[in-house]
Design a protein around this motif. Sequence first.
Motif, short mmCIF file in Angstrom:
data_model
loop_
_atom_site.label_atom_id
_atom_site.label_comp_id
_atom_site.label_asym_id
_atom_site.label_seq_id
_atom_site.Cartn_x
_atom_site.Cartn_y
_atom_site.Cartn_z
N HIS A 88 0.82 -1.21 0.00
CA HIS A 88 0.00 0.00 0.00
C HIS A 88 0.86 1.26 0.00
O HIS A 88 0.52 2.25 -0.64
CB HIS A 88 -0.95 0.00 1.20
CG HIS A 88 -1.80 -1.23 1.24
ND1 HIS A 88 -2.87 -1.42 0.40
CD2 HIS A 88 -1.73 -2.34 2.01
CE1 HIS A 88 -3.42 -2.59 0.65
NE2 HIS A 88 -2.75 -3.17 1.62
N SER B 212 -3.52 2.75 2.36
CA SER B 212 -4.54 2.22 3.26
C SER B 212 -4.60 0.72 3.11
O SER B 212 -4.54 0.19 2.00
CB SER B 212 -5.89 2.83 2.92
OG SER B 212 -6.91 2.15 3.62
N GLY C 269 -10.74 0.45 11.90
CA GLY C 269 -9.67 1.42 12.11
C GLY C 269 -9.68 1.97 13.52
O GLY C 269 -8.64 2.19 14.12
N SER D 7 -5.62 2.08 13.39
CA SER D 7 -4.88 2.29 12.16
C SER D 7 -4.16 3.64 12.17
O SER D 7 -4.74 4.66 12.53
CB SER D 7 -5.86 2.20 11.00
OG SER D 7 -5.51 3.03 9.94
N THR E 123 -3.21 5.36 9.54
CA THR E 123 -3.86 6.25 8.57
C THR E 123 -5.08 6.91 9.19
O THR E 123 -5.30 8.11 9.03
CB THR E 123 -4.26 5.46 7.31
OG1 THR E 123 -3.09 4.84 6.76
CG2 THR E 123 -4.89 6.36 6.27
N HIS E 124 -5.86 6.15 9.90
CA HIS E 124 -7.06 6.67 10.56
C HIS E 124 -6.69 7.76 11.56
O HIS E 124 -7.33 8.82 11.61
CB HIS E 124 -7.80 5.52 11.26
CG HIS E 124 -9.19 5.86 11.66
ND1 HIS E 124 -9.51 6.36 12.89
CD2 HIS E 124 -10.36 5.77 10.97
CE1 HIS E 124 -10.81 6.57 12.95
NE2 HIS E 124 -11.34 6.22 11.81
N VAL F 138 -5.54 9.34 0.88
CA VAL F 138 -5.38 7.92 1.18
C VAL F 138 -5.48 7.13 -0.12
O VAL F 138 -6.46 7.25 -0.85
CB VAL F 138 -6.45 7.44 2.19
CG1 VAL F 138 -6.27 5.96 2.51
CG2 VAL F 138 -6.39 8.27 3.47
N LYS G 116 -5.44 3.39 -2.03
CA LYS G 116 -5.65 1.95 -1.84
C LYS G 116 -4.88 1.17 -2.87
O LYS G 116 -4.60 1.62 -3.94
CB LYS G 116 -7.13 1.61 -1.96
CG LYS G 116 -7.91 2.08 -0.77
CD LYS G 116 -9.30 1.53 -0.86
CE LYS G 116 -10.04 1.82 0.42
NZ LYS G 116 -11.29 1.14 0.51
#
Length: 140
Positions: free
Chosen positions: A15, A110, A118, A123, A125-126, A138, A140
């Motif tokens: 990712h 992500s 998340g 997470s 990223t979260h 973000v 994918k």
Amino acid sequence: MIFNKILIPVDDSKHSESAVSYGASLAEMSGGKLIILHCHRPVPTGLGEPNFQKAIDDATRESYAILKQKTAILKDKAVDYEEKIIGGSTAKSIKTVAETEGCDLIIMGSKGKSDLEGLVVGSVTHKVLHIAESPVLVIK
């Protein structure tokens, strides 16, 4: 939109490779610079010597290996970039580097977790989405 500095935090996942590729394309179009960042876990200070130094060396070696793998994607791209390694809380470190470097954008990969997952799993990223001052894209 022009991005002068784009921060791309990376780990050893596919990712983050996607994030680097996408960020390179944006940087090429806008003439911006990439900052490729790897955050390693904090090293406990109570390890004592020589264990503390060995833990630091191991974390640094692993971080450089990850950065080398991700920056290989940039080999044939006409984009300016720099590499950074930092230890500590990953989400807070990403926020701090973005603010300190004056980044216009953060691009993160992500793993496809839902909002609920998340929150439960925590997470990175979260967390960055909720604490960062700059926009977060973000991938994918």
